[in-house]
Design a protein around this motif. Structure first.
Motif, PDB file in Angstrom:
ATOM      1  N   ASN A   1       0.866  -1.170   0.000  1.00 20.01           N
ATOM      2  CA  ASN A   1       0.000   0.000   0.000  1.00 20.01           C
ATOM      3  C   ASN A   1       0.914   1.234   0.000  1.00 20.01           C
ATOM      4  O   ASN A   1       1.397   1.695   1.045  1.00 20.01           O
TER       5      ASN A   1
ATOM      6  N   LEU B   1      -0.041   4.441   2.054  1.00 20.96           N
ATOM      7  CA  LEU B   1       0.197   4.324   3.491  1.00 20.96           C
ATOM      8  C   LEU B   1       1.697   4.331   3.791  1.00 20.96           C
ATOM      9  O   LEU B   1       2.147   4.940   4.781  1.00 20.96           O
TER      10      LEU B   1
ATOM     11  N   ARG C   1       0.978  -2.364  10.213  1.00 16.42           N
ATOM     12  CA  ARG C   1      -0.264  -2.962   9.715  1.00 16.42           C
ATOM     13  C   ARG C   1      -0.823  -2.155   8.558  1.00 16.42           C
ATOM     14  O   ARG C   1      -0.982  -0.944   8.658  1.00 16.42           O
ATOM     15  N   GLY C   2      -1.089  -2.852   7.457  1.00 19.96           N
ATOM     16  CA  GLY C   2      -1.681  -2.214   6.287  1.00 19.96           C
ATOM     17  C   GLY C   2      -0.683  -1.871   5.204  1.00 19.96           C
ATOM     18  O   GLY C   2      -1.078  -1.575   4.076  1.00 19.96           O
ATOM     19  N   ILE C   3       0.648  -1.880   5.549  1.00 22.88           N
ATOM     20  CA  ILE C   3       1.643  -1.593   4.507  1.00 22.88           C
ATOM     21  C   ILE C   3       1.632  -2.706   3.456  1.00 22.88           C
ATOM     22  O   ILE C   3       1.646  -2.448   2.258  1.00 22.88           O
TER      23      ILE C   3
ATOM     24  N   GLU D   1      -0.575  -5.928   2.125  1.00 29.73           N
ATOM     25  CA  GLU D   1      -1.927  -6.477   2.200  1.00 29.73           C
ATOM     26  C   GLU D   1      -2.136  -7.503   1.097  1.00 29.73           C
ATOM     27  O   GLU D   1      -1.554  -7.383   0.007  1.00 29.73           O
TER      28      GLU D   1
END
Length: 288
Positions: free
Chosen positions: A76, A79, A107-109, A111
């Motif tokens: 992501n 982000l 978290r979220g880097i 996915e």
């Protein structure tokens, strides 16, 4: 109508097995066992199979297995850019620069990407339909091979029926002269017992008896049926129903021959003829 076929295939993370079993049947009856979601394959089977087969109970089975899907990952970037901007601000305040593994652990880097299966499923169904065509071809070839073997058996039964018809024709009791001699002896006995009977009346009764005992007409029809059966087999195609009807005619003539027979040898031949015709009829049930 008996046959078996199997085709294995795989692609796009799927593997599958097609099986088709065919047994005798009065008409074409297709029964499908397919996994949920493959209705389009069944529709193709019900459309294509009647083009190739006319009779038989066909059971079609499809087993599909799917390999464990491997999830794809993506970064992501939006982000990540925000996290890097914050890291630079913290670094400007005297903090140590962040490590790469620490950034990726946010978290979220990273996915998972949900795979779009629409295109993949279309390719799988296309491959399944191609393999279904191969399966039908294989089933037809196997049924034809079985039919060729049955044809040899049918010809053997026809040869035996022809031999018995010739034996019945050669039997002395089927010859007109033998019938006349037998009637002369019977008439002499009757005249000795009933001398008042007129010769004209006796001649009429003799003619009736000769007509009832003469089996040459039945033998001629049996020969015609033998030739009709051979012609049917030479014709090829779906002949089972017509051949079955012809067997009924065979049996009718054999029954009449036995009922007319007043001779032990002719009766023995007639019974053997009926047995051979029944064996022929049983094999005819196996052909399309």
């Amino acid at each position: 109508m008996t046959g078996f076929a199997r085709v294995d295939g795989h692609g796009d993370g799927y593997s599958w097995t097609f099986e088709a079993k065919s047994v005798n049947g009065r008409s074409l009856d297709l029964r499908c066992r397919l996994p949920s979601g493959f209705d389009s394959v069944e529709a193709v089977a019900r459309a294509e199979l009647p083009k190739r087969l006319a009779r038989g109970n066909v059971n079609l089975t499809l087993t599909v297995n799917r390999a464990q899907a491997v999830s794809q990952l993506r970064i992501n970037r939006e982000l990540l850019a925000q996290v890097l901007e914050l890291a630079r601000e913290i670094e400007g305040a005297g903090a140590a620069p962040p490590r790469l593994d620490s950034l990726l652990a946010v978290r979220g880097i990273i996915e998972p990407v949900e795979e779009d299966e629409t295109e993949s499923r279309e390719r799988v169904e296309s491959a399944l339909k191609a393999d279904l065509a191969k399966l039908i071809d294989q089933l037809v070839v196997n049924r034809l091979a079985e039919g060729a073997r049955i044809a040899e058996v049918l010809n053997g039964h026809l040869d035996e029926i022809a031999r018995l018809v010739d034996a019945a024709s050669a039997c002395a009791s089927t010859q007109p002269e033998a019938l006349r001699e037998k009637l002369r002896a019977q008439v002499a006995t009757i005249l000795g017992s009933f001398p008042a009977l007129s010769e004209d009346r006796l001649a009429q009764e003799a003619a009736i008896l000769i007509g009832k005992a003469d089996v040459r007409e039945e033998l001629d029809r049996l020969r015609a049926h033998i030739q009709a059966a051979r012609d049917l087999m030479a014709e090829g195609g779906a002949i089972g129903r017509r051949y079955d009807f012809l067997c009924q005619e065979f049996n009718r003539e054999a029954n009449t021959l036995c009922s007319k027979s007043a001779d032990v040898e002719l009766t023995r031949i007639g019974l053997s003829l009926k047995a051979s015709i029944e064996q022929l009829r049983e094999q005819v049930q196996n052909i399309e």
